[in-house]
Structure formats: C-alpha cells, structure tokens
Design an enzyme around this catalytic site. Sequence first.
Site, PDB file in Angstrom:
ATOM      1  N   ASP A   9     -16.856  18.867  25.659  1.00 15.85           N
ATOM      2  CA  ASP A   9     -15.571  18.936  24.975  1.00 15.85           C
ATOM      3  C   ASP A   9     -15.578  20.231  24.134  1.00 15.85           C
ATOM      4  OD1 ASP A   9     -13.166  18.101  23.570  1.00 15.85           O
ATOM      5  OD2 ASP A   9     -14.497  17.591  21.898  1.00 15.85           O
ATOM      6  N   ASP A  11     -12.930  21.194  21.029  1.00 17.51           N
ATOM      7  CA  ASP A  11     -12.577  21.041  19.604  1.00 17.51           C
ATOM      8  C   ASP A  11     -13.381  19.913  18.977  1.00 17.51           C
ATOM      9  OD1 ASP A  11     -10.483  23.058  19.318  1.00 17.51           O
ATOM     10  OD2 ASP A  11      -9.443  21.863  20.814  1.00 17.51           O
ATOM     11  N   GLU A  18     -10.830  22.133  14.076  1.00 16.62           N
ATOM     12  CA  GLU A  18      -9.550  21.489  13.742  1.00 16.62           C
ATOM     13  C   GLU A  18      -8.914  22.022  12.456  1.00 16.62           C
ATOM     14  OE1 GLU A  18      -7.652  20.174  15.678  1.00 16.62           O
ATOM     15  OE2 GLU A  18      -8.854  19.267  17.262  1.00 16.62           O
ATOM     16  N   GLY A  51      -3.770  17.252  22.065  1.00 16.22           N
ATOM     17  CA  GLY A  51      -2.883  18.294  22.593  1.00 16.22           C
ATOM     18  C   GLY A  51      -1.901  18.726  21.523  1.00 16.22           C
ATOM     19  N   HIS A  78       4.703  26.004  19.397  1.00 18.11           N
ATOM     20  CA  HIS A  78       3.312  25.836  19.834  1.00 18.11           C
ATOM     21  C   HIS A  78       2.732  27.161  20.313  1.00 18.11           C
ATOM     22  CE1 HIS A  78      -0.030  24.484  22.506  1.00 18.11           C
ATOM     23  NE2 HIS A  78      -0.337  23.930  21.367  1.00 18.11           N
ATOM     24  N   ALA A  80       3.564  30.087  19.181  1.00 13.66           N
ATOM     25  CA  ALA A  80       3.286  30.873  17.959  1.00 13.66           C
ATOM     26  C   ALA A  80       2.001  30.379  17.310  1.00 13.66           C
ATOM     27  CB  ALA A  80       4.460  30.746  16.988  1.00 13.66           C
ATOM     28  N   THR A 118     -11.403  19.850  28.092  1.00 15.75           N
ATOM     29  CA  THR A 118     -10.725  19.863  26.784  1.00 15.75           C
ATOM     30  C   THR A 118      -9.233  19.650  26.952  1.00 15.75           C
ATOM     31  OG1 THR A 118     -10.215  21.261  24.865  1.00 15.75           O
ATOM     32  CG2 THR A 118     -10.577  22.400  26.930  1.00 15.75           C
ATOM     33  N   THR A 120      -7.296  21.298  24.796  1.00 20.09           N
ATOM     34  CA  THR A 120      -6.704  22.488  24.184  1.00 20.09           C
ATOM     35  C   THR A 120      -6.312  23.522  25.250  1.00 20.09           C
ATOM     36  OG1 THR A 120      -6.875  23.878  22.205  1.00 20.09           O
ATOM     37  CG2 THR A 120      -8.703  23.984  23.743  1.00 20.09           C
ATOM     38  N   ASN A 124      -7.521  29.413  24.299  1.00 18.62           N
ATOM     39  CA  ASN A 124      -8.299  29.106  23.091  1.00 18.62           C
ATOM     40  C   ASN A 124      -9.782  28.939  23.426  1.00 18.62           C
ATOM     41  OD1 ASN A 124      -5.811  28.992  21.896  1.00 18.62           O
ATOM     42  ND2 ASN A 124      -5.822  26.796  21.503  1.00 18.62           N
ATOM     43  N   ASP A 179     -16.827  14.488  20.610  1.00 15.47           N
ATOM     44  CA  ASP A 179     -16.906  14.242  19.167  1.00 15.47           C
ATOM     45  C   ASP A 179     -15.994  13.113  18.711  1.00 15.47           C
ATOM     46  OD1 ASP A 179     -14.528  15.940  19.639  1.00 15.47           O
ATOM     47  OD2 ASP A 179     -14.320  15.791  17.467  1.00 15.47           O
TER      48      ASP A 179
HETATM   49  C1  XBP Z   1      -8.593  18.487  20.626  1.00  8.77           C
HETATM   50  C2  XBP Z   1      -7.166  18.642  20.491  1.00  8.77           C
HETATM   51  C3  XBP Z   1      -6.538  19.945  20.680  1.00  8.77           C
HETATM   52  C4  XBP Z   1      -6.320  20.829  19.478  1.00  8.77           C
HETATM   53  C5  XBP Z   1      -5.062  21.607  19.641  1.00  8.77           C
HETATM   54  O1  XBP Z   1      -9.008  18.950  21.898  1.00  8.77           O
HETATM   55  O2  XBP Z   1      -6.477  17.661  20.359  1.00  8.77           O
HETATM   56  O3  XBP Z   1      -5.309  19.580  21.162  1.00  8.77           O
HETATM   57  O4  XBP Z   1      -6.208  20.081  18.298  1.00  8.77           O
HETATM   58  O5  XBP Z   1      -5.071  22.436  20.745  1.00  8.77           O
HETATM   59  P1  XBP Z   1     -10.488  18.603  22.508  1.00  8.77           P
HETATM   60  P2  XBP Z   1      -3.703  22.992  21.417  1.00  8.77           P
HETATM   61  O6  XBP Z   1     -10.203  17.833  23.774  1.00  8.77           O
HETATM   62  O7  XBP Z   1     -11.126  19.942  22.806  1.00  8.77           O
HETATM   63  O8  XBP Z   1     -11.254  17.813  21.502  1.00  8.77           O
HETATM   64  O9  XBP Z   1      -2.721  23.245  20.321  1.00  8.77           O
HETATM   65  O10 XBP Z   1      -4.106  24.251  22.140  1.00  8.77           O
HETATM   66  O11 XBP Z   1      -3.195  21.950  22.374  1.00  8.77           O
HETATM   67 MG    MG Z   2     -12.896  16.969  20.577  1.00 15.38          MG
END
Ligand code: XBP
Ligand code: MG
Length: 238
Positions: A9, A11, A18, A51, A78, A80, A118, A120, A124, A179
């Site tokens: 993963d 984030d 975050e 997301g 989003h 921006a 992920t 995200t 990113n 996580d």
């Molecule tokens: C965690 C998330 C991500 C980010 C925001 O992703 O929920 O959406 O908070 O990213 P992960 P975007 O699966 O890596 O834990 O604004 O690019 O969607």
């Molecule tokens: Mg995560």
Amino acid sequence: MTLRAIIFDVDGTLAETEEAHRHAFNEAFRDAGLDWRWDRDLYAELLAVAGGRERLRHYIARHRPDANLQESDIARLHHAKTAIYQGFITEGRIELRPGVEQILRTARKGGLRLAIATTTTRGNVLGLLAATLGTDSARWFEVIGAGEDSPAKKPDPGVYRHVVAALDMAPFDCLAIEDSAIGLAAASGAGIPTLVAPSVYTRGETFTGAAAVVEDLAAVTLADLRRWHAAATRPVTA
Ligand code: XBP
Ligand code: MG
C-alpha cells in the site's frame, strides 16, 4: 503457497502521507475561495472513504449539502489538490516510514517480486518513489495499481485483484502490507495474506484477520515475512 511477491500500500504504509494530503486539500479549498477547512478530527473521520475525489464527494454530501458543485467542479478541486500535494513531495517534505527502504532492498535481493496497490493517484506514487528512493525506483515494482486502475476504491478488493492478475500470480503466493482496516479488507477480499503496520491515523483500528500486526517495519526481516505468510496460508488440518 510460497511467498513470491510483496504488494505495498502507499499512503500510511510506504510513508505517513495523510497530513500532506490534508494540507493539500485545505490549500486547494482556499485557492478556490472556499472557507472549508479539514482539521485532524474531521480528516480522521473522512479517511473512512478512500480516494481523494470520493472523499470530497462524501464530504460535500455529508457536511456541505447546500454547496452547488457539479462533478466537474469536484474534479477541478481534486486536480488542484493533487498538484499541491505533488509540490510537497518534490520539496522533500515526505520521507519513507522506518524499515520500508530496507525491506524493499532485501526483498529485491531475495528474488521477491514487488508491486503496489493504492487508491491514490498514480502521479502521487511515482512522485513519492522518485523523491524518496530515486528516479529509477518505480522500476522496482512490476505492477503499480493506482486509483485510476480500479473505479471502486478500498475496501473493495478491485485494485488488489488487478495487481494479482497483472502479476499473473495466485493471491496466496503474495503478501500485502497495509496500514488500515479498509486496506486490510481490500487485500483480504482478494485472498491475499496481509501484514499491517498501523499509521498515525489508523492506530485505533482493529485488524482482525491480519497475518500479523507490527508497529512499523523497522525490525522486520524477510524471514519474518516468510514466517507470517506461511502461518497465514497453512491449510487447517483436523
Ligand atoms: C489512501 C487514500 C488516498 C489519499 C488521497 O490511499 O485514501 O486516497 O488519501 O489520494 P492508500 P488521492 O490506498 O494508498 O492507503 O487524492 O490521490 O485520491
Ligand atoms: Mg493506506
């Protein structure tokens, strides 16, 4: 049921991102002339929706029902936010969590395949890898499954199914590292044993069904990963 691949993963797992996402949302709101501000408590609540675009949509429906925003406005906001977040990354504001680089390097040396799953935005992920591990490091990962690859976000298993299919592997020959409870649900839903290292925002969550739960990856070895994976995939005998 041998461990052949690790799926990371991003984030909260590769890095504590975050807070940077939250600040980027707030800057984007300010730049758009909106007086919205997401504090830590509200953001902790909003993280239940994975997301960024989905999170924005959810926030508007729940907290700003009178805001007259179209889907195109949400997309613009989003977009921006993503540009601001990527600026933070290139400024070097985000570092990898303890042990992440070492486990990536030993896994590579040990012949394990690497992938990413992920919710995200792809840019990113590429930005984070380049800023923390060098511009070539995206190549370490055979598959990078990102938000764009699965319309339904975690806890939906879509992105993990996509990654496993692209690797052409059985899910139980992989180990996911996550996580959050929604990340664990997504990986488990795809049949992948999962190690959890909770992040600042997910520490209070419960991780039932995880192969193991550790504070971080600092002291984790490849032998630990193999042992947790083997225990998680061992068939139950009478
Ligand atoms: C965690 C998330 C991500 C980010 C925001 O992703 O929920 O959406 O908070 O990213 P992960 P975007 O699966 O890596 O834990 O604004 O690019 O969607
Ligand atoms: Mg995560």
